[in-house]
Design an enzyme around this catalytic site. Sequence first.
Site, short mmCIF file in Angstrom:
data_model
loop_
_atom_site.label_atom_id
_atom_site.label_comp_id
_atom_site.label_asym_id
_atom_site.label_seq_id
_atom_site.Cartn_x
_atom_site.Cartn_y
_atom_site.Cartn_z
CE1 TYR A 15 -4.06 -1.83 0.54
CE2 TYR A 15 -2.82 -3.05 2.17
CZ TYR A 15 -3.92 -2.91 1.38
OH TYR A 15 -4.91 -3.87 1.41
CE LYS A 26 12.36 5.69 -1.66
NZ LYS A 26 12.75 7.00 -1.25
NE ARG A 71 -7.31 0.43 1.30
CZ ARG A 71 -6.90 0.10 2.52
NH1 ARG A 71 -7.02 -1.15 2.94
NH2 ARG A 71 -6.36 0.99 3.30
CD GLU A 134 -11.10 -4.23 5.52
OE1 GLU A 134 -10.05 -4.12 6.16
OE2 GLU A 134 -11.38 -3.48 4.56
CG ASP A 161 -10.71 -2.17 9.23
OD1 ASP A 161 -11.26 -1.30 9.92
OD2 ASP A 161 -9.89 -1.92 8.33
CB ILE A 227 2.39 -0.76 5.48
CG1 ILE A 227 3.07 -1.51 6.63
CG2 ILE A 227 0.89 -0.95 5.49
CD1 ILE A 227 2.89 -0.87 7.97
CG ASP A 275 -2.37 -40.59 0.77
OD1 ASP A 275 -1.93 -39.43 0.95
OD2 ASP A 275 -3.30 -41.09 1.43
N1 COA Z 1 5.54 2.91 -0.33
C1 COA Z 1 6.59 3.49 -0.91
N2 COA Z 1 7.63 4.04 -0.24
C2 COA Z 1 7.57 3.99 1.09
C3 COA Z 1 6.48 3.39 1.78
C4 COA Z 1 5.43 2.84 1.01
N3 COA Z 1 4.37 2.28 1.58
N4 COA Z 1 6.69 3.48 3.09
C5 COA Z 1 7.87 4.10 3.26
N5 COA Z 1 8.39 4.42 2.05
C6 COA Z 1 9.68 5.09 1.80
C7 COA Z 1 9.76 6.40 2.55
O1 COA Z 1 9.24 7.45 1.77
C8 COA Z 1 11.23 6.52 2.80
O2 COA Z 1 11.85 7.02 1.64
P1 COA Z 1 12.81 8.31 1.74
O3 COA Z 1 13.88 7.91 2.72
O4 COA Z 1 13.28 8.51 0.35
O5 COA Z 1 11.92 9.38 2.27
C9 COA Z 1 11.71 5.09 2.95
O6 COA Z 1 10.71 4.28 2.32
C10 COA Z 1 11.83 4.69 4.40
O7 COA Z 1 10.64 4.97 5.07
P2 COA Z 1 10.59 5.19 6.65
O8 COA Z 1 11.22 6.48 7.01
O9 COA Z 1 11.12 3.95 7.31
O10 COA Z 1 9.04 5.21 6.94
P3 COA Z 1 8.09 6.50 7.00
O11 COA Z 1 8.10 7.02 8.40
O12 COA Z 1 8.39 7.44 5.88
O13 COA Z 1 6.67 5.84 6.72
C11 COA Z 1 4.65 4.70 7.11
C12 COA Z 1 6.08 4.89 7.59
C13 COA Z 1 4.00 3.57 7.90
C14 COA Z 1 3.86 5.99 7.31
C15 COA Z 1 4.71 4.33 5.61
O14 COA Z 1 5.43 3.14 5.49
C16 COA Z 1 3.38 4.24 4.90
O15 COA Z 1 2.80 5.26 4.55
N6 COA Z 1 2.90 3.01 4.62
C17 COA Z 1 1.66 2.79 3.93
C18 COA Z 1 0.48 3.22 4.78
C19 COA Z 1 -0.83 2.92 4.13
O16 COA Z 1 -1.00 3.03 2.92
N7 COA Z 1 -1.82 2.51 4.93
C20 COA Z 1 -3.11 2.15 4.46
C21 COA Z 1 -3.20 0.73 4.07
S1 COA Z 1 -3.04 -0.35 5.45
MG MG Z 2 -9.06 -2.08 6.55
#
Ligand code: COA
Ligand code: MG
Length: 293
Positions: A15, A26, A71, A134, A161, A227, A275
């Site tokens: 996600y 990215k 989504r 969920e 959820d 995530i 089997d």
């Molecule tokens: N997709 C793409 N890149 C991601 C990512 C993701 N889901 N999560 C982290 N990254 C990138 C960050 O941008 C960072 O890159 P940078 O150093 O160039 O800025 C690198 O990976 C390391 O990330 P980090 O610093 O460890 O995490 P964060 O604090 O930036 O983010 C979250 C943590 C949980 C907020 C993040 O992982 C996230 O947004 N995940 C998805 C959340 C989501 O969509 N939830 C709904 C569905 S359950």
């Molecule tokens: Mg959910």
Amino acid sequence: MSNGSPIRARRALLYVPGSDARKIEKLPTLSVDSACLDLEDGVALNRKVEAREIASRALQSMQFNCERLARINAVGSGLEADDLAAIVPAKPDGIVIPKVADGAQVQWVSAQIANLERAQGWKSGEIGLIAMIESARGIVNLREIASADARLRALIFGAEDYAADVGAIRTRDGDEVLFARSAVATYAAAFGLQAIDLLYLDFGDIEGLRREARRGAELGFSGMQIIHPDQIAPVQEAFTPDASAIVQAKRIVEAFKAHQSEGKGAFALDGKMVDMPIVKAAERVLARASIKV
Ligand code: COA
Ligand code: MG
């Protein structure tokens, strides 16, 4: 990847919040099977409109080397129709529907997509659907959900959820979600869909992630939601049969063929009985090892 084959690996489904252009940018650098631009719970309420625009633009302009999913918000949230109207014209490979409670919700989304496909002059049916189970109602209605629509490709189990919906308390061992988790894997198998497992929220704990992914594979899931980029490799590895599993599966299938021609259905290999169900499991390992990624 284009959506040529109905069998996709989807070992890891990552996600990315639809409102986060930096994270979306990215994606081309990540080796993940599926990316899902999220418009639902990963996006704050006051950024929903912006997320639609960013996600739609990204789907149209970026080179992804993975499956491209989006989504939408749940049917009944009041956001779902506008989500679809913004996202479908950008032609994602599939739409993930969260919090699916019954088959009619899947059919409603499918019909909306059909209208939007028609408006674009596209062939109908190319955009797939993935339903998230969920809630208690989602579990109770699994049969009608799993057979609701020809676009349906996979079911996802959403543990957090689900636990919130039934009032369960999440534990490390996950006994409180085991019934629902297994039900999703079972109905997916019964209706020829892929089963995608829960999330592991603690993205710093890779050992815990590996354990949970292994458990999902043991329960019959072929992939898992993730995530964070650090979760990609461990999860894709956990859902890929390793070399020793492939060798062992080949041995079982070959020994089975040899014994069949001698008129024996059950036989011993390495001191254990083999089997038909063991052979089927071995064939499944070989099929999984050859899936397109
Ligand atoms: N997709 C793409 N890149 C991601 C990512 C993701 N889901 N999560 C982290 N990254 C990138 C960050 O941008 C960072 O890159 P940078 O150093 O160039 O800025 C690198 O990976 C390391 O990330 P980090 O610093 O460890 O995490 P964060 O604090 O930036 O983010 C979250 C943590 C949980 C907020 C993040 O992982 C996230 O947004 N995940 C998805 C959340 C989501 O969509 N939830 C709904 C569905 S359950
Ligand atoms: Mg959910």
